[in-house]
Design a protein around this motif. Structure first.
Motif, PDB file in Angstrom:
ATOM      1  N   ASN A 280       0.822  -1.216   0.000  1.00 43.49           N
ATOM      2  CA  ASN A 280       0.000   0.000   0.000  1.00 43.49           C
ATOM      3  C   ASN A 280       0.855   1.265   0.000  1.00 43.49           C
ATOM      4  O   ASN A 280       0.520   2.254  -0.668  1.00 43.49           O
ATOM      5  N   GLU A 283       2.185   1.759  -3.523  1.00 40.95           N
ATOM      6  CA  GLU A 283       1.123   2.145  -4.459  1.00 40.95           C
ATOM      7  C   GLU A 283       0.762   3.617  -4.319  1.00 40.95           C
ATOM      8  O   GLU A 283       0.372   4.271  -5.305  1.00 40.95           O
ATOM      9  N   THR A 284       0.894   4.161  -3.125  1.00 43.95           N
ATOM     10  CA  THR A 284       0.530   5.565  -2.886  1.00 43.95           C
ATOM     11  C   THR A 284       1.722   6.510  -2.925  1.00 43.95           C
ATOM     12  O   THR A 284       1.568   7.713  -2.687  1.00 43.95           O
ATOM     13  N   PRO A 298       1.144   5.043 -11.195  1.00 42.25           N
ATOM     14  CA  PRO A 298       1.537   4.411  -9.928  1.00 42.25           C
ATOM     15  C   PRO A 298       2.451   3.208 -10.162  1.00 42.25           C
ATOM     16  O   PRO A 298       2.347   2.532 -11.187  1.00 42.25           O
TER      17      PRO A 298
END
Length: 356
Positions: A280, A283-284, A298
């Motif tokens: 996560n 991905e961010t 991304p």
């Protein structure tokens, strides 16, 4: 760089392919050349791979040595270890000489004590003469012996400091030799050692996990934006992984866009949560060129892991983690998969083919 072809479905013989490439380029089969081709083959340093391939079939030994100097500095294993060995031998020889000198000094002092005792027992001298002579002799001899002892201690201290410096240099060499030059985390060599150590003792805990991670569609990123951008993305990914796991977790770059994490003391559920935290976070994470405004993201990652209690040895642990990673990729990427019985893969990479 040319490599020997491998029949479909068979595990490639890395040593044979490297030897074939060296022979094709007319490169002498010496250890430092093999190290260059090995690092280029496993893809741990894309820049090295490109520069070595650019030399073509007319690479001279001077050009190869220049590459070695550029990418491995002065830390070629054989040279460093030979130098350290020579220095240690010299220091040990010096310590032995000091011990011999100390032994001779103590033997002389012991002999002097014996002679003094004989004089004290002599009936030919007066008591006053005997004591005066004995005190004078023993005072001088004790002072000399103590001074010699102090010099010996000082020399021992100096030798110890010099040997400690050799140890520090060897430790620094090992750190550099086990560090990926691009991402500054552990490299494949360090990973091989750490993975093998999981099963070194009978007290091995089943709560050790091997996580294999792979950046999704990384070839497309390199093809679209170029290798320099790809290199920067690899370095950032390594930082994201390192920042989202415990400090005591082992993190390595094991290939081009492949990473590994070894986690001790957590259950499978806890390992899964850690993997998801890494995924996560990546991905961010923004991947944008501040000058041109180009957005490379991304960037996502697939992860697969297996617990050491579910494998008999490092090879099996690696294979099962790799199968889990394959299943994560096959299920759509950007996810974490835990190895379960029933997962199958037609071709699994063998950890053993990377061992040197």
């Amino acid at each position: 760089m040319s490599t020997a072809t491998t029949p479909k479905g068979q595990v490639p013989d890395v040593a044979a392919q490297i030897t074939y490439a060296m022979r094709t380029m007319g490169v002498a089969p010496i250890p430092r050349n093999y190290e260059l081709f090995y690092e280029a083959y496993i893809g741990s340093n894309p820049s090295l791979t490109r520069e070595l391939a650019a030399l073509g079939n007319r690479a001279t030994q001077d050009e190869l040595d220049a590459l070695g100097q550029q990418y491995f500095g002065n830390h070629h294993q054989s040279r460093v270890i030979e130098t350290a060995h020579s220095r240690i031998v010299t220091e040990l020889d010096g310590l032995l000489r000091l011990l011999k000198q100390e032994q001779n000094s103590l033997e002389s002092y012991n002999k002097l004590l014996g002679e003094t005792y004989t004089r004290i027992n002599s009936k030919s001298s007066t008591s006053a003469d005997i004591l005066r002579s004995a005190i004078s002799i023993l005072t001088e001899a004790t002072g000399d012996t103590m001074a010699h002892g102090e010099q010996t201690v000082e020399k021992f201290s100096q030798k110890s400091q010099e040997m400690d410096q050799v140890r520090k240099e060897l430790d620094e060499y090992k750190r550099i030799a086990n560090t990926d030059s691009l991402t500054r985390i552990a490299n494949r060599r360090a990973f091989d050692e750490r993975l093998a150590s999981i099963y070194d003792t009978s007290s091995n805990s089943p709560l050790t996990a091997l996580v294999l991670a792979d950046i999704d569609n990384f070839k497309k990123i390199n093809d679209t934006y170029g290798h320099p951008v790809g290199d920067k993305i690899l370095a950032t990914v390594a930082t994201v992984i390192r920042s989202n796991v415990r400090k005591d977790c082992f993190v390595a770059r094991t290939g081009g866009e492949e990473f590994a994490i070894i986690i001790d003391g957590n259950t499978a559920e806890e390992v899964n949560q850690m993997c998801e935290r890494v995924r996560n976070a990546l991905e961010t994470t923004p991947f944008k060129n501040s000058k041109t405004g180009i957005n490379y993201g991304p960037i996502t990652m697939s992860l697969g892991f297996c617990m050491s209690g579910e494998a008999e040895d490092p090879g099996e642990l690696y294979a099962k983690s790799d199968i889990a990673l394959y299943c994560a990729k096959n299920a759509g990427r950007n996810r974490t998969k835990y190895y379960e019985d029933g997962m199958k893969k037609d071709f699994t990479k063998s950890w053993l083919i990377y061992k040197r």
